[in-house]
Design a protein around this motif. Structure first.
Motif, PDB file in Angstrom:
ATOM      1  N   SER A  37      70.011  78.578 -16.236  1.00 17.42           N
ATOM      2  CA  SER A  37      70.442  79.662 -17.125  1.00 17.42           C
ATOM      3  C   SER A  37      71.877  80.033 -16.799  1.00 17.42           C
ATOM      4  O   SER A  37      72.241  80.198 -15.633  1.00 17.42           O
ATOM      5  CB  SER A  37      69.547  80.889 -16.958  1.00 17.42           C
ATOM      6  N   ILE A  62      67.263  70.794 -17.281  1.00 14.82           N
ATOM      7  CA  ILE A  62      68.149  69.834 -16.630  1.00 14.82           C
ATOM      8  C   ILE A  62      67.362  69.009 -15.618  1.00 14.82           C
ATOM      9  O   ILE A  62      66.299  69.394 -15.166  1.00 14.82           O
ATOM     10  CB  ILE A  62      69.332  70.509 -15.892  1.00 14.82           C
ATOM     11  N   VAL A 109      64.999  74.505 -15.340  1.00 17.95           N
ATOM     12  CA  VAL A 109      65.759  75.153 -16.410  1.00 17.95           C
ATOM     13  C   VAL A 109      66.899  75.928 -15.766  1.00 17.95           C
ATOM     14  O   VAL A 109      66.672  76.778 -14.901  1.00 17.95           O
ATOM     15  CB  VAL A 109      64.864  76.105 -17.235  1.00 17.95           C
ATOM     16  N   THR A 114      77.370  73.114 -26.684  1.00 19.09           N
ATOM     17  CA  THR A 114      77.207  74.522 -26.319  1.00 19.09           C
ATOM     18  C   THR A 114      77.189  74.716 -24.806  1.00 19.09           C
ATOM     19  O   THR A 114      77.790  75.655 -24.279  1.00 19.09           O
ATOM     20  CB  THR A 114      75.922  75.087 -26.941  1.00 19.09           C
ATOM     21  N   LYS A 115      76.523  73.813 -24.096  1.00 16.84           N
ATOM     22  CA  LYS A 115      76.421  73.976 -22.646  1.00 16.84           C
ATOM     23  C   LYS A 115      77.799  74.019 -21.989  1.00 16.84           C
ATOM     24  O   LYS A 115      78.008  74.740 -21.016  1.00 16.84           O
ATOM     25  CB  LYS A 115      75.561  72.875 -22.035  1.00 16.84           C
ATOM     26  N   TYR A 127      72.165  81.680 -21.983  1.00 20.83           N
ATOM     27  CA  TYR A 127      71.943  80.323 -22.492  1.00 20.83           C
ATOM     28  C   TYR A 127      71.172  79.570 -21.419  1.00 20.83           C
ATOM     29  O   TYR A 127      71.607  79.503 -20.274  1.00 20.83           O
ATOM     30  CB  TYR A 127      73.273  79.639 -22.797  1.00 20.83           C
ATOM     31  N   SER A 128      70.026  79.019 -21.773  1.00 23.74           N
ATOM     32  CA  SER A 128      69.197  78.278 -20.830  1.00 23.74           C
ATOM     33  C   SER A 128      68.915  76.895 -21.393  1.00 23.74           C
ATOM     34  O   SER A 128      68.741  76.732 -22.605  1.00 23.74           O
ATOM     35  CB  SER A 128      67.860  78.993 -20.602  1.00 23.74           C
ATOM     36  N   LEU A 129      68.858  75.911 -20.487  1.00 19.79           N
ATOM     37  CA  LEU A 129      68.539  74.564 -20.927  1.00 19.79           C
ATOM     38  C   LEU A 129      67.879  73.781 -19.806  1.00 19.79           C
ATOM     39  O   LEU A 129      68.140  74.019 -18.625  1.00 19.79           O
ATOM     40  CB  LEU A 129      69.781  73.838 -21.447  1.00 19.79           C
TER      41      LEU A 129
END
Length: 142
Positions: free
Chosen positions: A19, A31, A17, A52-53, A27-29
């Motif tokens: 951030s 990957i 993840v 958003t990213k 914002y975290s996603l």
């Protein structure tokens, strides 16, 4: 965790993840990433208008990648990689390194690089400035 264990987790896991932060908003996603021992490489698909990213990531920004291997609640490892991100130029010298590193240890398929989706891929390099690894090992009690 020692450096050998940290490297093994980063090379073996291939996902985590990331951030990012913009104007104090986090914002975290999740990957997929590749690790070459010095830097983390990852890509973002720009598969929707104004994702958003892409609003949160920018050259020179600080990012943190969290990678975990949780086997159970008493046996786990976690590594946090913090550093500066930099966009990779598709025509630059590092693009081939980016693809090769992803191919080595990310959840990434070589066939993807040859598909139409590659046109919407932006490549990023997270230069490792700080590595922190912690672990919990199950202990046997007699």
């Amino acid at each position: 965790m020692d450096q050998r264990d940290i490297d093994a987790l980063l090379e073996g896991q291939g996902h985590g993840v990331v951030s990012l932060c913009r104007d104090g908003e986090p914002y975290s996603l999740p990957i997929s990433f590749g690790y070459d021992g010095d830097a983390v490489y990852f890509g973002f698909l720009e598969d929707t208008p104004n994702p958003t990213k892409m609003e949160f990531i920018r050259d020179g920004a600080t990012a943190r990648l969290l990678v975990t291997d949780i086997r159970d609640r008493f046996e786990w490892q976690s590594v946090a990689v913090t550093g500066t991100v930099r966009a990779l130029d598709r025509d630059g010298d590092e693009w081939d390194d980016f693809v090769a590193t992803l191919d080595d240890n990310a959840w990434f398929m070589t066939a993807f690089e040859q598909s139409d989706a590659i046109d919407s891929l932006s490549g990023w390099k997270l230069q490792v400035e700080e590595l922190r690894g912690i672990e919990q090992k199950e202990e046997a009690y007699e």
